[in-house]
Design a protein around this motif. Structure first.
Motif, PDB file in Angstrom:
ATOM      1  N   LEU A 199       0.861  -1.180   0.000  1.00 41.26           N
ATOM      2  CA  LEU A 199       0.000   0.000   0.000  1.00 41.26           C
ATOM      3  C   LEU A 199       0.897   1.229   0.000  1.00 41.26           C
ATOM      4  N   VAL A 200       0.556   2.184  -0.854  1.00 44.73           N
ATOM      5  CA  VAL A 200       1.413   3.351  -1.059  1.00 44.73           C
ATOM      6  C   VAL A 200       0.564   4.616  -1.014  1.00 44.73           C
ATOM      7  N   TYR A 201       1.098   5.654  -0.351  1.00 39.23           N
ATOM      8  CA  TYR A 201       0.513   6.980  -0.440  1.00 39.23           C
ATOM      9  C   TYR A 201       1.294   7.757  -1.498  1.00 39.23           C
ATOM     10  N   ASP A 202       0.603   8.232  -2.518  1.00 38.14           N
ATOM     11  CA  ASP A 202       1.239   8.968  -3.605  1.00 38.14           C
ATOM     12  C   ASP A 202       0.539  10.312  -3.729  1.00 38.14           C
ATOM     13  N   ARG A 260     -16.365  -7.977  -0.291  1.00 34.98           N
ATOM     14  CA  ARG A 260     -15.582  -7.167  -1.221  1.00 34.98           C
ATOM     15  C   ARG A 260     -14.328  -6.694  -0.494  1.00 34.98           C
ATOM     16  N   MET A 261     -13.218  -6.640  -1.189  1.00 30.36           N
ATOM     17  CA  MET A 261     -11.977  -6.083  -0.636  1.00 30.36           C
ATOM     18  C   MET A 261     -11.781  -4.710  -1.276  1.00 30.36           C
ATOM     19  N   GLY A 267      -7.154   5.121   3.010  1.00 26.13           N
ATOM     20  CA  GLY A 267      -5.901   4.428   2.751  1.00 26.13           C
ATOM     21  C   GLY A 267      -5.798   3.051   3.359  1.00 26.13           C
ATOM     22  N   ASN A 268      -6.826   2.583   4.037  1.00 30.23           N
ATOM     23  CA  ASN A 268      -6.780   1.258   4.656  1.00 30.23           C
ATOM     24  C   ASN A 268      -7.438   0.238   3.737  1.00 30.23           C
ATOM     25  N   LEU A 269      -6.800  -0.908   3.604  1.00 31.97           N
ATOM     26  CA  LEU A 269      -7.342  -2.003   2.803  1.00 31.97           C
ATOM     27  C   LEU A 269      -8.191  -2.873   3.721  1.00 31.97           C
ATOM     28  N   ARG A 270      -9.467  -3.036   3.369  1.00 34.38           N
ATOM     29  CA  ARG A 270     -10.381  -3.776   4.224  1.00 34.38           C
ATOM     30  C   ARG A 270     -11.193  -4.783   3.410  1.00 34.38           C
ATOM     31  N   VAL A 271     -11.563  -5.870   4.074  1.00 33.56           N
ATOM     32  CA  VAL A 271     -12.562  -6.778   3.521  1.00 33.56           C
ATOM     33  C   VAL A 271     -13.875  -6.460   4.215  1.00 33.56           C
ATOM     34  N   HIS A 272     -14.887  -6.119   3.433  1.00 32.41           N
ATOM     35  CA  HIS A 272     -16.216  -5.811   3.948  1.00 32.41           C
ATOM     36  C   HIS A 272     -17.143  -6.982   3.633  1.00 32.41           C
ATOM     37  N   SER A 273     -17.964  -7.348   4.612  1.00 33.03           N
ATOM     38  CA  SER A 273     -18.938  -8.427   4.434  1.00 33.03           C
ATOM     39  C   SER A 273     -20.336  -7.849   4.579  1.00 33.03           C
ATOM     40  N   LEU A 274     -21.272  -8.387   3.801  1.00 34.27           N
ATOM     41  CA  LEU A 274     -22.626  -7.846   3.741  1.00 34.27           C
ATOM     42  C   LEU A 274     -23.555  -8.582   4.698  1.00 34.27           C
ATOM     43  N   VAL A 283     -16.779  -4.746   8.747  1.00 33.12           N
ATOM     44  CA  VAL A 283     -15.386  -5.047   8.413  1.00 33.12           C
ATOM     45  C   VAL A 283     -15.018  -6.415   8.970  1.00 33.12           C
ATOM     46  N   SER A 284     -14.604  -7.326   8.098  1.00 33.99           N
ATOM     47  CA  SER A 284     -14.212  -8.666   8.535  1.00 33.99           C
ATOM     48  C   SER A 284     -12.702  -8.880   8.478  1.00 33.99           C
ATOM     49  N   TRP A 285     -11.969  -7.894   7.993  1.00 33.72           N
ATOM     50  CA  TRP A 285     -10.493  -7.904   8.025  1.00 33.72           C
ATOM     51  C   TRP A 285     -10.014  -6.528   7.591  1.00 33.72           C
ATOM     52  N   GLN A 286      -8.879  -6.086   8.152  1.00 35.52           N
ATOM     53  CA  GLN A 286      -8.274  -4.858   7.668  1.00 35.52           C
ATOM     54  C   GLN A 286      -6.764  -4.966   7.766  1.00 35.52           C
ATOM     55  N   ALA A 287      -6.085  -4.283   6.861  1.00 36.07           N
ATOM     56  CA  ALA A 287      -4.627  -4.384   6.766  1.00 36.07           C
ATOM     57  C   ALA A 287      -3.933  -3.609   7.866  1.00 36.07           C
TER      58      ALA A 287
END
Length: 808
Positions: A199-202, A260-261, A267-274, A283-287
């Motif tokens: 993951l990058v901040y640009d 969905r991921m 800026g956070n990568l998350r897996v969302h569950s419905l 949120v079922s996972w986050q980086a």
């Protein structure tokens, strides 16, 4: 009507259906899932501007993103806010009048604006194109007459990956610029040139990698760059697999859940569950567990703080540049001249640091010397001064990525005539990029209002006082009602709790778990909170089923326990998959950990752990505890760290068990005596403060951890008793070990305390580190014990010494 006319009408219907399939489908109540070659979707035609997947999960078509502005998108049909997962023209929306999408004969899908200009099109060029179809996976595909896929949306992701969507080296996820927006933001995810997913901040001014942790190596991050495939995927079961070694499971792992991921706007990568019942996401996972670790979140000069949600704040002398976009940071209210003759002063901001951009560092200097170095350098904007035995001075040429740091102090260089209230307080504003965000001015509050404003404040306080009295009276009435009717209303409260957590965990029946465990036949382990049995679910999954003891009373307590566990996710903690609550039966269902608990490998002659495995277990356990103490959303003290509660998976990686129960057990207790009567620790691993009737803090886990790693070095139970060779007096193995370390030289006590089964096939530096850390953690004075985060840092510094370094 005659039979012949009926047959004729039916034949006409069949003819029209097959000759004009798209038109007939568009006019039906069920939307079509394909767009025939030569057909067109119009933004103005509400009945025919969409197509859906066969199972109705996804919709594709014109999506309104603003006033008279539309984009071509794919979204979840049944989510409450029609969540978008793909967008063709996120940077260039089209008009709500006259815009069309067509599948042309040359194979290209073309989006035209009202003026006839091409806003977006696919790169397909084929003469045998048949249709564009939306699959159940959410993938929009263009097929030829043979059914071969010639183009697909999965190859061009925006900010979201769907299950089974392959992510490769040529693809990139780009976040949205702000919450609720769709244009591209400053954060992206891709496979870097070293084959690692990052993951990058640009941003407009800087670019910075922030995940995985750039301060440590690939091995410590659980990644590897020894691969060339550069491919990853989230499967339908909630498991993510990547060629760089990043593998994880969502907390709700299992089939049947829509996920969905997404690389979110923050800026956070998350897996969302419905949640199908509410249409809302969880949120079922986050980086990134701590949001302020995301680089660039608060822009230049900004400082990210927790209160408790992540907030952005400006340092004294600065104001927010754009309240609707915190990525633009803060701007100074003064002109910092480059002339070294301009008089300056320093403003102290405690427990704050800015990442990177150090001009230089100087060791063994005083604060005065450090500030003088900055004053003499026209490029210096601030200094970071740390006392780590000796003073260390870092001068900063730019202020990016500000964050809270307990062991750091920033001295900001500002003009001497700048008026600043001290001590400095960072109140913060929302870091979620919402348009109604406001900046809180440091050092001021609503009490500092003059004239009529003061009178308004006084009336506000008067009204507040009156309403407070009414509120207190209402609370007493409510409490009376609660105790009178608690029994009848409790089931409704508990049911509400179940509905809240059901989206994260599976609910099992008691009979089902009884069958899965073969009537609770095979015991895996036991402790103060209950007994764990081995089980096999109907789908073949191996699980551990814990029957909770009487200490956990009531459905409401189980609900509270599950709400705590639901917010916890770490590779070194045992995952909880479900629960059961039927009358007196309270059970938790855990993942099955193959290699049993650590004690079976340390104190048994049948199992044996080599040194590398032991050190890895010590490090992984420290990481898990550091997460519980400092990083997870719900602060948790374990209170019973011991080898029996450290499980080893198939690769001998440690996983801490029972981490969610200890906090719950303290909720209903009142006073010191009841707390001591319900001690959750285990003799030999309990910190002295349990017996001294002192407040229980995270340092009790630090003490227990120290005992555990000393046992890993020695291979014996330190709570066992032995006879002192000098005076024939009984003493514990722990007392004996501490005495040996204090009395003997380093070379001597290492050989004395080291487990003889290791046969010196160890790293000397790591042995010394582990013993010193263990002794430090096992200090009787809790104030002398380190934090688990510090322990992790110390052990990581010794990982590089894992080459063969045998004791001679």
């Amino acid at each position: 009507m005659t039979n012949q006319s009926i047959i004729h009408s039916f034949q006409c219907f069949i003819f029209l259906t097959f000759i004009f399939p798209f038109n007939s489908l568009a006019s039906s109540s069920i939307r079509p899932h394909y767009l025939q070659e030569g057909a067109t979707l119009s933004v103005e035609d509400h009945d025919s501007r969409f197509i859906t997947s066969p199972d109705q999960t996804f919709t594709f078509g014109f999506y309104e993103i603003g006033t008279n502005a539309y984009s071509l998108a794919i979204w979840f049909t049944n989510s409450k806010h029609k969540t978008v997962v793909w967008m063709a023209n996120r940077e260039k929306p089209v008009n709500g009048v006259g815009s069309t999408l067509s599948l042309r004969k040359n194979g290209a899908m073309v989006l035209l604006d009202v003026d006839g200009m091409v806003s977006w099109q696919t790169n397909t060029t084929s003469s045998d194109i048949d249709r564009a179809e939306l699959l159940n996976s959410g993938n929009l595909v263009i097929k030829n007459l043979k059914g071969d896929i010639k183009w697909q949306s999965f190859d061009y992701p925006t900010d979201t990956l769907l299950p089974t969507q392959i992510f490769t080296k040529n693809k990139r996820l780009v976040s949205a610029l702000r919450k609720g927006g769709y244009e591209s933001g400053y954060f992206y995810m891709n496979f870097d040139s070293d084959n690692v997913l990052r993951l990058v901040y640009d941003g407009p001014e800087i670019s910075s990698i922030y995940w995985p942790n750039p301060d440590i190596g690939m091995y410590q991050n659980g990644r590897t760059n020894y691969n060339s495939s550069r491919v990853s995927v989230l499967d339908d079961n909630g498991m993510f697999l990547s060629s760089d070694g990043l593998n994880f499971k969502t907390i709700d792992m299992g089939f049947g859940i829509k996920r969905r991921m997404t690389l979110d706007h923050d800026g956070n990568l998350r897996v969302h569950s419905l949640n199908n019942s509410t249409g809302l996401w969880y949120v079922s996972w986050q980086a990134v567990s701590r949001a302020c670790e995301v680089r660039g979140l608060c822009g230049r000069n900004g400082i990210c703080i927790y209160s408790p949600e992540p907030k952005c704040s400006c340092p004294p002398g600065f104001v927010v540049t754009d309240p609707s976009d915190w990525n633009k940071g803060c701007k100074p209210t003064f002109n910092l001249s480059n002339s070294i003759n301009q008089p300056f002063k320093f403003v102290m901001i405690s427990m704050v640091d800015y990442y990177g951009f150090d001009i230089n560092s100087t060791n063994s200097v005083s604060l005065e010397v450090c500030q003088k170095i900055c004053l003499e350098d026209p490029n210096c904007q601030a200094v970071n001064y740390r006392l780590t035995g000796t003073g260390v001075c870092y001068t900063k040429r730019a202020l990016f990525n500000g964050y809270r740091a307990e062991d750091s102090t920033i001295f900001l260089k500002v003009p001497r005539n700048l008026s600043i209230s001290e001590p400095v307080k960072l109140h913060g504003s929302s870091a979620r990029c919402e348009s109604n965000t406001r900046e809180t001015v440091e050092g001021y509050s609503s009490m500092y209002i003059t004239g009529s404003g003061t009178r308004k404040v006084m009336w506000i306080y008067l009204y507040s006082f009156c309403f407070s009295l009414l509120g207190i009276e209402f609370v007493f009435v409510l409490l009376g009602w609660f105790f009178l009717f608690r029994k009848s209303d409790l089931s409704a409260t508990v049911e509400a709790g179940y509905q809240m957590i059901a989206s994260q965990f599976s609910r099992f029946s008691y009979n089902g778990l009884k069958k899965a465990t073969n009537n609770f036949k095979e015991e895996l382990g036991r402790g103060g909170s209950g007994i764990v049995y081995k089980g096999t679910l109907a789908n073949g999954r191996m699980v551990g089923v814990k029957r909770l003891g009487d200490v956990l009373q009531g459905d409401e307590n189980l609900w509270a326990e599950m709400s705590v566990i639901g917010k916890i996710n770490h590779m070194n903690l045992v995952r909880t998959w479900g629960y059961c609550s039927e009358k007196r039966h309270k059970l938790l269902v855990y993942e099955y950990v193959e290699n049993s608990s650590l004690d079976k490998h340390l104190f048994s002659t049948k199992e044996f752990l080599g040194w590398k495995q032991r050190f890895a277990v010590a490090l992984g356990t420290a990481k898990g505890l550091a997460y519980l103490h400092d990083e997870c959303l719900e602060w948790v003290i374990h209170c019973d760290i011991k080898p029996e509660n450290i499980l080893l998976d198939g690769d001998l990686h440690p996983k801490i068990a029972d981490f969610g129960l200890a906090k719950l057990y303290q909720r209903e207790e009142r006073g010191p005596s009841s707390e001591l009567s319900r001690i959750r620790g285990t003799k030999g691993y309990m910190a002295p403060e349990w017996a001294l009737n002192q407040p229980i803090t995270a340092k009790v886990d630090v003490y227990s951890y120290g005992i555990v790693i000393l046992e890993m070095v020695s291979g014996i139970r330190l709570s066992s008793w032995t006879i002192d060779d000098g005076n024939n007096q009984p003493e514990t193995e722990l007392t004996k070990l501490m005495r040996i370390i204090e009395e003997k030289e380093e070379e001597s006590w290492i050989e004395t305390v080291l487990d003889p089964r290791l046969k010196r096939n160890v790293s000397k530096k790591q042995v010394i580190t582990l013993i010193k850390v263990g002794c430090s953690c096992a200090q009787e004075d809790r104030n002398k014990r380190p934090r688990m985060a510090s322990v992790v840092e110390t052990l990581l510094q010794s990982v590089s010494s894992n080459d063969e370094d045998p004791i001679l």
